[in-house]
Motif scaffolding. Structure first.
Motif: not given
Length: 213
Positions: A39-51, A57-62
């Motif tokens: 959908x045009x306005x839907x941004x994806x949710x943040x990834x759940x990082x386990x590996x 992980x912190x840099x991705x989150x920032x």
């Protein structure tokens, strides 16, 4: 050997050479564009990082938080929808390896091209995406007289804003602008061009990076 036989052999050799040349060219060309539908306005949710380790992980989150809001930084990358979509696809492929100390990040291999159906934005992903465990993403410079690890833009190596800026720099190589060019040009082993690209990204994302402590 008859003229007919010689001609057949010559034709077969020519076809073989042409086939090898065609295969070599195909190996260097991007694969067919894949379309990403959403959908045009839907941004994806943040990834759940386990590996991924803590620093990655912190840099991705920032970076995800920066790009998920409407600001000068996300606008540079085409808006929250485009930038977070590409960030997630890119980051899922990141691996940590030891490279030469002057290299912070490396993307190589055959690129795959994608088109986001919602925005029309085109982007690419590479086969190998590596963050250097011996470079400026992880390492801090304990002696100010040493050249490496080098600063990232105006930020000290190994710092929180430096790590975010490294990811944003790489993201700029992946997204195609409205003019058909990548947001920042390829820099490969071109140090001055790489530094210019980093400063271009830092300029676009200065306020957001400066807020990271």
């Amino acid at each position: 050997m008859s003229l007919w036989t010689s001609s057949v052999i010559s034709l077969l050799l020519l076809q073989t050479v042409q086939a090898h040349a065609q295969q070599a060219n195909e190996d260097n060309r991007p694969v067919t564009v894949e379309e990403v539908a959403a959908p045009a306005e839907d941004a994806p949710p943040p990834m759940v990082l386990v590996k991924k380790d803590w620093n990655l992980t912190r840099a991705y989150s920032d970076v995800f938080k920066i790009l998920s809001n409407r600001n000068s930084c996300s606008s540079f990358y085409g808006g929250p929808r485009t930038s977070t979509t590409v960030l997630n696809d890119f980051f899922a492929l990141v691996k940590t390896r030891t490279l030469s100390r002057e290299v912070s990040f490396q993307m190589a291999g055959r690129p795959r091209l994608f088109r986001d159906a919602a925005t029309g934005t085109r982007y690419r992903l590479f086969d190998r995406i590596i963050v250097n465990s011996s470079g400026s993403f992880y390492q801090r410079r304990t002696d100010p007289m040493l050249r490496y690890p080098s600063d990232v833009g105006t930020f000290a190596p190994g710092s929180r804003p430096a790590r975010a800026l490294i990811l944003l720099h790489e993201l700029g190589h992946l997204i195609q602008g409205e003019n058909g060019a990548w947001l920042i040009p390829d820099d490969g082993y071109d140090g001055p061009q790489s530094e210019a690209n980093t400063m271009r990204v830092q300029q676009a994302c200065h306020a957001q990076l400066a807020a990271l402590k």
